[in-house]
Design a protein around this motif. Structure first.
Motif, PDB file in Angstrom:
ATOM      1  N   UNK A 179       0.828  -1.197   0.000  1.00 33.87           N
ATOM      2  CA  UNK A 179       0.000   0.000   0.000  1.00 33.87           C
ATOM      3  C   UNK A 179       0.867   1.254   0.000  1.00 33.87           C
ATOM      4  N   UNK A 180       2.112   1.114   0.502  1.00 32.34           N
ATOM      5  CA  UNK A 180       3.009   2.263   0.601  1.00 32.34           C
ATOM      6  C   UNK A 180       4.456   1.797   0.530  1.00 32.34           C
ATOM      7  N   UNK A 181       5.341   2.747   0.185  1.00 33.08           N
ATOM      8  CA  UNK A 181       6.777   2.502   0.231  1.00 33.08           C
ATOM      9  C   UNK A 181       7.402   3.512   1.178  1.00 33.08           C
ATOM     10  N   UNK A 182       8.115   3.017   2.179  1.00 34.54           N
ATOM     11  CA  UNK A 182       8.853   3.883   3.076  1.00 34.54           C
ATOM     12  C   UNK A 182      10.273   4.082   2.579  1.00 34.54           C
ATOM     13  N   UNK A 183      10.645   5.325   2.289  1.00 34.28           N
ATOM     14  CA  UNK A 183      12.007   5.669   1.863  1.00 34.28           C
ATOM     15  C   UNK A 183      12.788   6.014   3.125  1.00 34.28           C
ATOM     16  N   UNK A 184      13.829   5.246   3.429  1.00 35.79           N
ATOM     17  CA  UNK A 184      14.514   5.380   4.709  1.00 35.79           C
ATOM     18  C   UNK A 184      15.981   5.741   4.489  1.00 35.79           C
ATOM     19  N   UNK A 185      16.435   6.797   5.160  1.00 38.16           N
ATOM     20  CA  UNK A 185      17.848   7.176   5.090  1.00 38.16           C
ATOM     21  C   UNK A 185      18.454   7.119   6.485  1.00 38.16           C
ATOM     22  N   UNK A 186      19.676   6.654   6.576  1.00 33.78           N
ATOM     23  CA  UNK A 186      20.368   6.585   7.861  1.00 33.78           C
ATOM     24  C   UNK A 186      20.901   7.962   8.234  1.00 33.78           C
ATOM     25  N   UNK A 187      21.179   8.144   9.519  1.00 32.95           N
ATOM     26  CA  UNK A 187      21.771   9.398   9.971  1.00 32.95           C
ATOM     27  C   UNK A 187      20.856  10.193  10.874  1.00 32.95           C
TER      28      UNK A 187
ATOM     29  N   UNK B 117       1.071   4.033  -8.308  1.00 31.69           N
ATOM     30  CA  UNK B 117      -0.143   4.009  -7.489  1.00 31.69           C
ATOM     31  C   UNK B 117       0.211   3.411  -6.131  1.00 31.69           C
ATOM     32  N   UNK B 118       1.054   4.121  -5.413  1.00 31.41           N
ATOM     33  CA  UNK B 118       1.493   3.684  -4.094  1.00 31.41           C
ATOM     34  C   UNK B 118       1.834   4.934  -3.295  1.00 31.41           C
ATOM     35  N   UNK B 119       1.527   4.914  -2.018  1.00 26.80           N
ATOM     36  CA  UNK B 119       1.784   6.095  -1.195  1.00 26.80           C
ATOM     37  C   UNK B 119       3.268   6.198  -0.840  1.00 26.80           C
ATOM     38  N   UNK B 120       3.903   7.352  -1.106  1.00 32.13           N
ATOM     39  CA  UNK B 120       5.286   7.539  -0.674  1.00 32.13           C
ATOM     40  C   UNK B 120       5.337   7.989   0.793  1.00 32.13           C
ATOM     41  N   UNK B 121       5.990   7.193   1.613  1.00 26.63           N
ATOM     42  CA  UNK B 121       6.244   7.527   3.006  1.00 26.63           C
ATOM     43  C   UNK B 121       7.752   7.696   3.167  1.00 26.63           C
TER      44      UNK B 121
END
Length: 333
Positions: free
Chosen positions: A107-115, A139-143
């Motif tokens: 349903x969503x993609x979490x974009x994760x960065x370290x730091x 067609x996916x929610x960007x988190x």
């Protein structure tokens, strides 16, 4: 005890706040009583979410060499872990991850960065461009999860099309200093406040099995209720060699299911998502997470540890007679 659990459940079913005393009582359920706890947690889930569950995925867009000393984290530069380290990946790779996640049913993609935070203006611009492309082409929610944010950063992310920010409190305020000394609980709270002011939804949860007590879990749950967050990810320690918690024993599956139920009673109408450590900790009882009150889970790999193949999780959801919530075109408008 059974009657009291039902009495407390009736409050949650009406979305009335249960008391701290009631939460302690629920946390002490033992023997056969835990099944009564699960039964009512599931009833609460069904009232607010029916048979629909969500699945989300994440992409580790920047990994390792983190300046913070969170004692459970494989990405901290303080600890000799064997993870791969890399700078922010190219925008097209983030977009490809979103398209792949969409195809797997997320349903969503979490974009994760370290730091500690987004390092500079250039990095923020690149992240924002990737989010804009995802908002337009998928067609996916960007988190996203980008560490500590200022109001200006949160505004820029929201303007680019970011729907939800993830920023976990990890544990109670009183226990936090035992797991991190390089930033404060207030830093985390301020990021949540800034993100809310920017109009972003809030995904905020915790990690369990790090030495916290039951009181810490209860305090955190009530803190999240007061903050009125939208989604509560529950992570469970997957000990990483080289970190200070690399030799800790994991929680038992039944203890984890009790934690899930406790959070459902305290946060009846909030998305409760089972995330990192699920496979290692719940093992053969992974499907029970939904009947303990969860209505969301992560699928695929985590940041530096492997998850189950997404197909297996989707089959589990289908086998349970649950329906996977999809992102519609209307939601993206």
């Amino acid at each position: 005890m059974h009657n009291r659990i039902e009495t407390i459940a009736q409050q949650s079913l009406q979305n009335n706040e249960i008391s701290h005393e009631d939460a302690i009582y629920l946390s002490q359920a033992g023997n056969d009583e835990v099944y009564d706890l699960f039964y009512w947690a599931n009833r609460i889930r069904l009232k607010y979410f029916g048979q629909t569950v969500k699945a989300c995925s994440i992409v580790s867009a920047k990994q390792g060499t983190c300046t913070e000393d969170c004692a459970f984290c494989s990405q901290s530069s303080y600890y000799p872990t064997a993870i791969e380290k890399y700078n922010l990946i190219e925008e097209n790779k983030i977009v490809d991850a979103a398209l792949y996640a969409e195809n797997t049913g997320a349903h969503s993609l979490g974009i994760v960065t370290s730091g500690y935070s987004i390092d500079n203006e250039n990095e923020l611009d690149r992240v924002c461009r990737a989010i804009s492309t995802i908002s337009r082409d998928a067609h996916i929610h960007p988190h996203g999860s980008f560490g500590v944010l200022t109001r200006e950063m949160a505004d820029a992310l929201a303007k680019s099309g970011l729907k939800r920010i993830n920023h976990n409190l990890e544990t109670s305020e009183r226990f936090f200093r035992n797991i991190c000394t390089t930033h404060t609980y207030a830093d985390r709270l301020n990021t949540i406040y800034a993100s809310k002011q920017a109009g972003l939804e809030i995904c905020c949860g915790a990690i369990f099995g790090i030495g916290e007590e039951t009181e810490d879990r209860i305090h955190l749950a009530f803190t999240l209720k007061k903050l009125d967050v939208d989604s509560v990810p529950l992570n469970f320690l997957h000990p990483i060699p080289g970190t200070p918690m690399g030799n800790r024993s994991v929680l038992t599956p039944m203890e984890i299911l009790k934690i899930i139920s406790l959070f459902r009673f305290i946060l009846p109408d909030k998305e409760i998502k089972i995330a990192g450590g699920r496979e290692k900790n719940l093992r053969s009882l992974q499907s029970w997470m939904f009947y303990a009150g969860a209505n969301s889970t992560m699928i695929g790999n985590y940041l530096t540890t492997k998850g189950k193949p997404g197909e297996e999780d989707l089959q589990m959801i289908k086998d349970l007679g649950l329906e996977l919530e999809r992102t519609s075109n209307d939601e993206m408008i």
